[in-house]
Write a protein that holds these residues in place. Structure first.
Motif, PDB file in Angstrom:
ATOM      1  N   TRP A 188       3.514  -9.958  -4.445  1.00 23.34           N
ATOM      2  CA  TRP A 188       2.673  -8.993  -5.164  1.00 23.34           C
ATOM      3  C   TRP A 188       3.499  -7.778  -5.567  1.00 23.34           C
ATOM      4  N   ASN A 189       3.206  -7.227  -6.715  1.00 23.54           N
ATOM      5  CA  ASN A 189       3.829  -5.964  -7.110  1.00 23.54           C
ATOM      6  C   ASN A 189       2.721  -4.986  -7.503  1.00 23.54           C
ATOM      7  N   PRO A 190       3.006  -3.693  -7.457  1.00 24.72           N
ATOM      8  CA  PRO A 190       1.948  -2.684  -7.641  1.00 24.72           C
ATOM      9  C   PRO A 190       1.324  -2.641  -9.018  1.00 24.72           C
ATOM     10  N   ASN A 191       1.817  -3.430  -9.956  1.00 23.48           N
ATOM     11  CA  ASN A 191       1.200  -3.483 -11.284  1.00 23.48           C
ATOM     12  C   ASN A 191       0.053  -4.496 -11.346  1.00 23.48           C
ATOM     13  N   ARG A 192      -0.170  -5.220 -10.241  1.00 17.05           N
ATOM     14  CA  ARG A 192      -1.227  -6.240 -10.224  1.00 17.05           C
ATOM     15  C   ARG A 192      -2.383  -5.802  -9.321  1.00 17.05           C
ATOM     16  N   PRO A 193      -3.613  -6.185  -9.655  1.00 13.55           N
ATOM     17  CA  PRO A 193      -4.741  -5.904  -8.756  1.00 13.55           C
ATOM     18  C   PRO A 193      -4.554  -6.644  -7.426  1.00 13.55           C
ATOM     19  N   PHE A 194      -5.057  -6.050  -6.365  1.00 14.39           N
ATOM     20  CA  PHE A 194      -4.916  -6.628  -5.020  1.00 14.39           C
ATOM     21  C   PHE A 194      -6.262  -6.549  -4.315  1.00 14.39           C
ATOM     22  N   VAL A 195      -6.672  -7.663  -3.704  1.00 17.09           N
ATOM     23  CA  VAL A 195      -7.954  -7.694  -2.991  1.00 17.09           C
ATOM     24  C   VAL A 195      -7.794  -8.437  -1.669  1.00 17.09           C
ATOM     25  N   ASP A 196      -8.391  -7.870  -0.615  1.00 15.56           N
ATOM     26  CA  ASP A 196      -8.592  -8.584   0.642  1.00 15.56           C
ATOM     27  C   ASP A 196     -10.099  -8.661   0.852  1.00 15.56           C
ATOM     28  N   PRO A 197     -10.707  -9.864   0.696  1.00 12.55           N
ATOM     29  CA  PRO A 197     -12.169  -9.969   0.757  1.00 12.55           C
ATOM     30  C   PRO A 197     -12.727 -10.059   2.175  1.00 12.55           C
ATOM     31  N   THR A 203      -5.972  -3.701   7.716  1.00  8.98           N
ATOM     32  CA  THR A 203      -4.513  -3.727   7.881  1.00  8.98           C
ATOM     33  C   THR A 203      -3.778  -4.267   6.656  1.00  8.98           C
ATOM     34  N   ILE A 204      -4.254  -5.379   6.069  1.00 12.84           N
ATOM     35  CA  ILE A 204      -3.542  -5.970   4.932  1.00 12.84           C
ATOM     36  C   ILE A 204      -3.552  -5.042   3.714  1.00 12.84           C
ATOM     37  N   PRO A 205      -4.706  -4.493   3.291  1.00  8.04           N
ATOM     38  CA  PRO A 205      -4.672  -3.552   2.165  1.00  8.04           C
ATOM     39  C   PRO A 205      -3.811  -2.317   2.425  1.00  8.04           C
ATOM     40  N   ILE A 206      -3.843  -1.796   3.655  1.00  9.63           N
ATOM     41  CA  ILE A 206      -3.039  -0.610   3.968  1.00  9.63           C
ATOM     42  C   ILE A 206      -1.557  -0.945   3.895  1.00  9.63           C
ATOM     43  N   GLU A 207      -1.152  -2.106   4.439  1.00 10.84           N
ATOM     44  CA  GLU A 207       0.254  -2.502   4.354  1.00 10.84           C
ATOM     45  C   GLU A 207       0.669  -2.727   2.897  1.00 10.84           C
ATOM     46  N   ALA A 208      -0.231  -3.289   2.089  1.00 13.59           N
ATOM     47  CA  ALA A 208       0.069  -3.475   0.666  1.00 13.59           C
ATOM     48  C   ALA A 208       0.286  -2.122  -0.009  1.00 13.59           C
ATOM     49  N   ALA A 209      -0.551  -1.151   0.320  1.00  9.31           N
ATOM     50  CA  ALA A 209      -0.409   0.185  -0.266  1.00  9.31           C
ATOM     51  C   ALA A 209       0.916   0.817   0.139  1.00  9.31           C
ATOM     52  N   ALA A 247       9.919   7.581  -1.363  1.00 13.72           N
ATOM     53  CA  ALA A 247       8.480   7.301  -1.493  1.00 13.72           C
ATOM     54  C   ALA A 247       8.024   7.526  -2.935  1.00 13.72           C
ATOM     55  N   LYS A 248       7.132   6.655  -3.392  1.00 17.43           N
ATOM     56  CA  LYS A 248       6.602   6.751  -4.765  1.00 17.43           C
ATOM     57  C   LYS A 248       5.117   7.118  -4.689  1.00 17.43           C
ATOM     58  N   TYR A 249       4.867   8.366  -4.323  1.00 17.81           N
ATOM     59  CA  TYR A 249       3.495   8.814  -4.108  1.00 17.81           C
ATOM     60  C   TYR A 249       2.647   8.768  -5.379  1.00 17.81           C
ATOM     61  N   ASP A 250       3.302   8.810  -6.531  1.00 17.00           N
ATOM     62  CA  ASP A 250       2.555   8.821  -7.798  1.00 17.00           C
ATOM     63  C   ASP A 250       2.306   7.420  -8.353  1.00 17.00           C
ATOM     64  N   GLN A 251       2.777   6.377  -7.640  1.00 19.13           N
ATOM     65  CA  GLN A 251       2.581   5.001  -8.117  1.00 19.13           C
ATOM     66  C   GLN A 251       1.094   4.646  -8.063  1.00 19.13           C
ATOM     67  N   PRO A 252       0.444   4.401  -9.214  1.00 19.28           N
ATOM     68  CA  PRO A 252      -0.980   4.009  -9.176  1.00 19.28           C
ATOM     69  C   PRO A 252      -1.135   2.604  -8.602  1.00 19.28           C
ATOM     70  N   LEU A 253      -2.193   2.411  -7.861  1.00 17.53           N
ATOM     71  CA  LEU A 253      -2.449   1.115  -7.241  1.00 17.53           C
ATOM     72  C   LEU A 253      -3.909   0.710  -7.448  1.00 17.53           C
ATOM     73  N   ASP A 254      -4.129  -0.593  -7.622  1.00 13.14           N
ATOM     74  CA  ASP A 254      -5.484  -1.137  -7.712  1.00 13.14           C
ATOM     75  C   ASP A 254      -5.673  -2.062  -6.515  1.00 13.14           C
ATOM     76  N   ILE A 255      -6.096  -1.477  -5.388  1.00 14.39           N
ATOM     77  CA  ILE A 255      -6.235  -2.218  -4.128  1.00 14.39           C
ATOM     78  C   ILE A 255      -7.658  -2.062  -3.611  1.00 14.39           C
ATOM     79  N   THR A 256      -8.258  -3.190  -3.262  1.00 12.61           N
ATOM     80  CA  THR A 256      -9.624  -3.195  -2.724  1.00 12.61           C
ATOM     81  C   THR A 256      -9.676  -3.992  -1.436  1.00 12.61           C
ATOM     82  N   GLY A 257     -10.377  -3.469  -0.457  1.00 15.60           N
ATOM     83  CA  GLY A 257     -10.669  -4.200   0.769  1.00 15.60           C
ATOM     84  C   GLY A 257     -12.169  -4.276   0.946  1.00 15.60           C
ATOM     85  N   SER A 258     -12.674  -5.465   1.301  1.00 20.82           N
ATOM     86  CA  SER A 258     -14.121  -5.601   1.509  1.00 20.82           C
ATOM     87  C   SER A 258     -14.382  -6.462   2.735  1.00 20.82           C
TER      88      SER A 258
END
Length: 378
Positions: A188-197, A203-209, A247-258
């Motif tokens: 996965w790279n930060p330009n793609r949407p990421f979901v943990d359903p 833990t997985i979404p936070i590690e991805a972030a 650190a890339k604090y300004d990197q936008p991310l599309d991450i969802t955990g549900s």
């Protein structure tokens, strides 16, 4: 600075990922089961602890030799220049393990190694009587495999999976190191949407972030070797400044955990805030069967329940069946699921593109990988 023989330990099946991490820090590696060997100075020790996401610990190899008698164990341990590492007031608890070796009594081996180190330090520092062990702690491990003794010093202290952000967890938490490995394997790279359903405590979404913004996993915690006299504060300051700069604090991310459980979603939110991602990760309370998206080329990673309680198997089977049906409607998405269900592919409705055997604690699992078809672009 001194060059040390170092080893990064890892869970079974994750050695190649840890080796890649060590190489990315600029070191050559040699890999054995659960161990990645490399050489480096004090700065290397600090950087490895700060940056290795998937390793369990970083240790110094103080010495190795063959021993089949307690006399050999004592004399060869005593011959190691322990004064290079341990101050005269050092506290040095000794832990051990022995596998397929003549010296099979672990308590005896621990006691002999301890005595040999004491004798060496008393000789080196010209001391008579007891050593008070009131100073910094050096955790020593004696590991004997097929009569080959390895003596190591733990530089990490608390395991590297302890990032410092997990305030609460569920009944069967996923180690942060394994969660990071799952993200790495997905590419996965930060330009793609990421979901943990099925995010549980998040833990997985936070590690991805953390990966997405290149945040050093050890930035918000301490390490045992920070208290050692020869690991200067300047080194640790340098490593933390490097982590801050990269650190890339300004990197936008599309991450969802549900998750279906509102209590777990609340825990995940609190853990994310502790990790510094208060607004960066979206959290939703919903069952997996309600997943929907209009995004393309996303990555879904999850660790569904393993069904260890009676009655759970059917519920989990239905969940996997729902997942397969839902993701059929999103062919550009890649799906990665860690599961102990042997009939996962049957339940999902198709064979995985690739599988990888991994251990979640002592539970043997497969990491089922379904690669998406890249969506056509206008």
């Amino acid at each position: 600075m001194t060059t040390h023989r170092l080893v990064a330990t890892s869970a079974m099946g994750l050695e190649s990922i840890v080796a890649d991490e060590v190489k990315a820090l600029g070191f050559e590696t040699k890999t054995e089961n659960g161990k990645i060997y490399f050489e480096g100075d004090e700065l290397a020790i600090a950087r490895a602890n700060m940056w290795l996401r998937v390793a369990d610990r970083v240790k110094i190899i103080a010495g190795d030799f063959k021993a089949t008698t307690f006399d050999q164990l004592f004399e060869q341990t005593k011959a190691i220049p322990w004064e290079k590492y341990l101050s005269v007031d050092a506290a040095f608890p000794v832990q051990g393990k022995s596998v397929k070796s003549t010296l099979f009594s672990v308590p005896d081996c621990q006691a002999i190694v301890k005595k040999a180190i004491v004798e060496r330090l008393k000789l080196a520092h010209k001391r008579i009587g007891f050593l008070d062990e009131s100073g910094p702690t050096f955790k020593i491990e004696v590991s004997i495999l097929k009569d080959v003794v390895k003596l190591s010093i733990d530089t990490s202290g608390v395991g590297l999976h302890k990032r410092g952000y997990r305030l609460e967890q569920g009944e069967a938490p996923l180690k942060e190191t394994l969660a990071a490995a799952l993200v790495y394997i997905s590419k996965w790279n930060p330009n793609r949407p990421f979901v943990d359903p099925v995010c549980g405590s998040g833990t997985i979404p936070i590690e991805a972030a953390m990966i997405g913004q290149n945040l050093a996993p050890g930035y918000n915690r301490g390490f045992l070797s920070e208290d050692w006299p020869w690991m200067s504060k300047k080194i640790w300051d340098e490593v933390r400044i490097e982590a801050e700069d990269l650190a890339k604090y300004d990197q936008p991310l599309d991450i969802t955990g549900s998750d279906i459980d509102p209590r777990m979603v609340d825990i995940a939110k609190k853990n994310a805030i502790e990790a510094g991602f208060s607004d960066l990760i979206q959290w939703k309370q919903r069952p997996l069967r309600d997943f929907t998206t209009t995004s393309l080329d996303g990555v879904m990673i999850g660790n569904p329940p393993y069904g260890e309680r009676i009655g759970d198997i059917d519920v989990i089977g239905d969940m996997i069946d729902d997942l397969g049906r839902i993701m059929d409607a999103h062919p550009s998405w890649s799906v990665y699921m860690l599961s102990s269900m042997e009939d996962f592919e049957t339940l999902y409705g198709r064979r995985a593109t690739k599988k990888r055997k991994l251990f979640n604690g002592f539970i043997q699992t497969e990491y089922y990988q379904y690669w998406g078809r890249k969506s056509p672009r206008d």
